[in-house]
Design an enzyme around this catalytic site. Sequence first.
Site, PDB file in Angstrom:
ATOM      1  N   SER A  42       3.482  -2.412  10.280  1.00  0.00           N
ATOM      2  CA  SER A  42       4.934  -2.546  10.480  1.00  0.00           C
ATOM      3  C   SER A  42       5.488  -3.902  10.031  1.00  0.00           C
ATOM      4  CB  SER A  42       5.312  -2.251  11.941  1.00  0.00           C
ATOM      5  OG  SER A  42       4.962  -0.915  12.271  1.00  0.00           O
ATOM      6  N   GLY A  59       2.834  -1.074   4.244  1.00  0.00           N
ATOM      7  CA  GLY A  59       2.971   0.336   3.892  1.00  0.00           C
ATOM      8  C   GLY A  59       4.425   0.676   3.613  1.00  0.00           C
ATOM      9  N   GLY A  60       5.109   1.222   4.612  1.00  0.00           N
ATOM     10  CA  GLY A  60       6.473   1.743   4.460  1.00  0.00           C
ATOM     11  C   GLY A  60       7.431   0.831   3.706  1.00  0.00           C
ATOM     12  N   GLU A  79      -6.822   4.854   7.856  1.00  0.00           N
ATOM     13  CA  GLU A  79      -6.564   6.269   7.538  1.00  0.00           C
ATOM     14  C   GLU A  79      -7.776   6.894   6.852  1.00  0.00           C
ATOM     15  OE1 GLU A  79      -2.828   5.511   5.569  1.00  0.00           O
ATOM     16  OE2 GLU A  79      -1.993   4.927   7.511  1.00  0.00           O
ATOM     17  N   ASN A 118       0.880  -1.170   0.000  1.00  0.00           N
ATOM     18  CA  ASN A 118       0.000   0.000   0.000  1.00  0.00           C
ATOM     19  C   ASN A 118       0.918   1.220   0.000  1.00  0.00           C
ATOM     20  OD1 ASN A 118      -1.741   2.083   0.488  1.00  0.00           O
ATOM     21  ND2 ASN A 118      -2.389   1.397   2.523  1.00  0.00           N
ATOM     22  N   TRP A 119       1.020   1.843  -1.167  1.00  0.00           N
ATOM     23  CA  TRP A 119       1.963   2.964  -1.293  1.00  0.00           C
ATOM     24  C   TRP A 119       1.445   4.228  -0.604  1.00  0.00           C
ATOM     25  CZ3 TRP A 119       4.071   2.928  -7.074  1.00  0.00           C
ATOM     26  CH2 TRP A 119       4.755   1.727  -7.281  1.00  0.00           C
ATOM     27  N   LYS A 120       0.194   4.221  -0.181  1.00  0.00           N
ATOM     28  CA  LYS A 120      -0.431   5.400   0.441  1.00  0.00           C
ATOM     29  C   LYS A 120      -0.202   6.626  -0.459  1.00  0.00           C
ATOM     30  CE  LYS A 120      -0.168   3.141   4.854  1.00  0.00           C
ATOM     31  NZ  LYS A 120      -0.082   3.216   6.291  1.00  0.00           N
ATOM     32  N   GLY A 147       2.675   2.066  10.827  1.00  0.00           N
ATOM     33  CA  GLY A 147       3.677   3.126  10.682  1.00  0.00           C
ATOM     34  C   GLY A 147       4.419   3.440  11.968  1.00  0.00           C
ATOM     35  N   HIS A 192      -9.620   1.468   4.923  1.00  0.00           N
ATOM     36  CA  HIS A 192      -8.337   1.594   5.631  1.00  0.00           C
ATOM     37  C   HIS A 192      -8.525   2.534   6.823  1.00  0.00           C
ATOM     38  CE1 HIS A 192      -4.173   2.554   6.505  1.00  0.00           C
ATOM     39  NE2 HIS A 192      -3.858   1.444   5.856  1.00  0.00           N
ATOM     40  N   GLU A 242      -5.566  -4.869  10.494  1.00  0.00           N
ATOM     41  CA  GLU A 242      -4.523  -3.870  10.718  1.00  0.00           C
ATOM     42  C   GLU A 242      -4.780  -3.156  12.041  1.00  0.00           C
ATOM     43  OE1 GLU A 242      -2.545  -2.664   6.701  1.00  0.00           O
ATOM     44  OE2 GLU A 242      -4.070  -1.223   7.231  1.00  0.00           O
TER      45      GLU A 242
HETATM   46  P1  13P Z   1       3.095   0.214   7.652  1.00  0.00           P
HETATM   47  O1  13P Z   1       3.538  -1.081   7.014  1.00  0.00           O
HETATM   48  O2  13P Z   1       3.869   1.393   7.183  1.00  0.00           O
HETATM   49  O3  13P Z   1       3.010   0.067   9.133  1.00  0.00           O
HETATM   50  O4  13P Z   1       1.588   0.477   7.140  1.00  0.00           O
HETATM   51  C1  13P Z   1       0.640  -0.507   7.278  1.00  0.00           C
HETATM   52  C2  13P Z   1      -0.564  -0.134   6.509  1.00  0.00           C
HETATM   53  O5  13P Z   1      -1.309   0.754   6.882  1.00  0.00           O
HETATM   54  C3  13P Z   1      -0.812  -0.852   5.242  1.00  0.00           C
HETATM   55  O6  13P Z   1      -2.080  -0.575   4.746  1.00  0.00           O
END
Ligand code: 13P
Length: 251
Positions: free
Chosen positions: A212, A233-234, A96, A9-11, A172, A94, A166
Site C-alpha cells: 500500500s 503494486g496498485g 502471491e 510491480n504490475w502483477k 493491496g 512474492h 512486504e
Molecule cells: P500494493 O502496493 O498494491 O499494496 O502491492 C504491494 C505489492 O505486492 C508489491 O509487490
Amino acid sequence: MRKSLIAGNWKMNKTPYQAQMLARQIDSIQLDDAVEALICVPAIDLQAVNEVLDDSQLHLGAQNMYYEDHGAFTGEISASMLKDLQVEYVILGHSERRGIFGETDEMIQKKVEAALKAGIRPILCVGETLEEREAGKQEEKVQGQLLSALQGLSPKDLESLVIAYEPIWAIGTGKSASEEDAQEMANFIRQQVSSMLSKAAGDAVRILYGGSVKPENIKAIMEQEDIDGALVGGASLEAASFISLVNYRID
Ligand code: 13P
C-alpha cells in the site's frame, strides 16, 4: 552509498499493447535520476516494453522465473530468456507466488541462485501474515525466509540482490505498515544479512518496503534509515502516480 529504487510491480495487469502505452507515458516525463526507476511487467509484456525502452532511464524487470535453464518445464521461463530481453531485475518469492502458487523456500532459494548466476538482480520478497504479526512472530518468519533464500550466497552477491519487506496484511489492502514498523523490520533484515554474510553485505544490500505505498505516504517511508526504496503494486499502474512516487524528492 545505496541508490534508492522505486519498483513498480504490475502483477497480472496490462496487455502488451497497454503495457507499451503505460511504459511510454512514464518514460516521457523527466524522472529524478538520483532514484532508480524500475517496472516489473508481466512476462508476456516484456518484449513489447523492451521495444519502447530503448535508451531509457527506466529499468525493466520480470515478476518470476524458473530456476532451470531450459528443458521440459511447460509454461516456465528461464533466466537466460529474460536476459535476452534486457531484463535486469526479477521479483522472486512474492507472497502471491508463495501463497497462491505454492512456491516453497527451497524453490525460491534455487531461483535466487539461478538469477544471480545469469546476471539478473533478484528482488527477494519476505514478510509475515497478519496472524504471525499479531502473535509477534514477524521476525521469526522473516529470519526463516532469509536463512533459506540466502543460503550459499557470497557477500558480493548482496550488492546485486535486493530484499523487499512486504507484510502480507499490507498488500493491496490500503493499510500500509507504519513507517516505524517498516523501519524496524528493515533494520532487522539488515542485521540478519550482516550476521549471515558480513557487515559489508548488510551495509550494501538494498531493502525496499512494499504494501500500500502511495504518493501520499512515500516520503515518510523513504525517510527511514534502513529503507532504500519501495515495491509498489496498485499505485504503479497509472503513469501519474508512478511518476510522482519516483519523483518523491522533488514533488
Ligand atoms: P500494493 O502496493 O498494491 O499494496 O502491492 C504491494 C505489492 O505486492 C508489491 O509487490
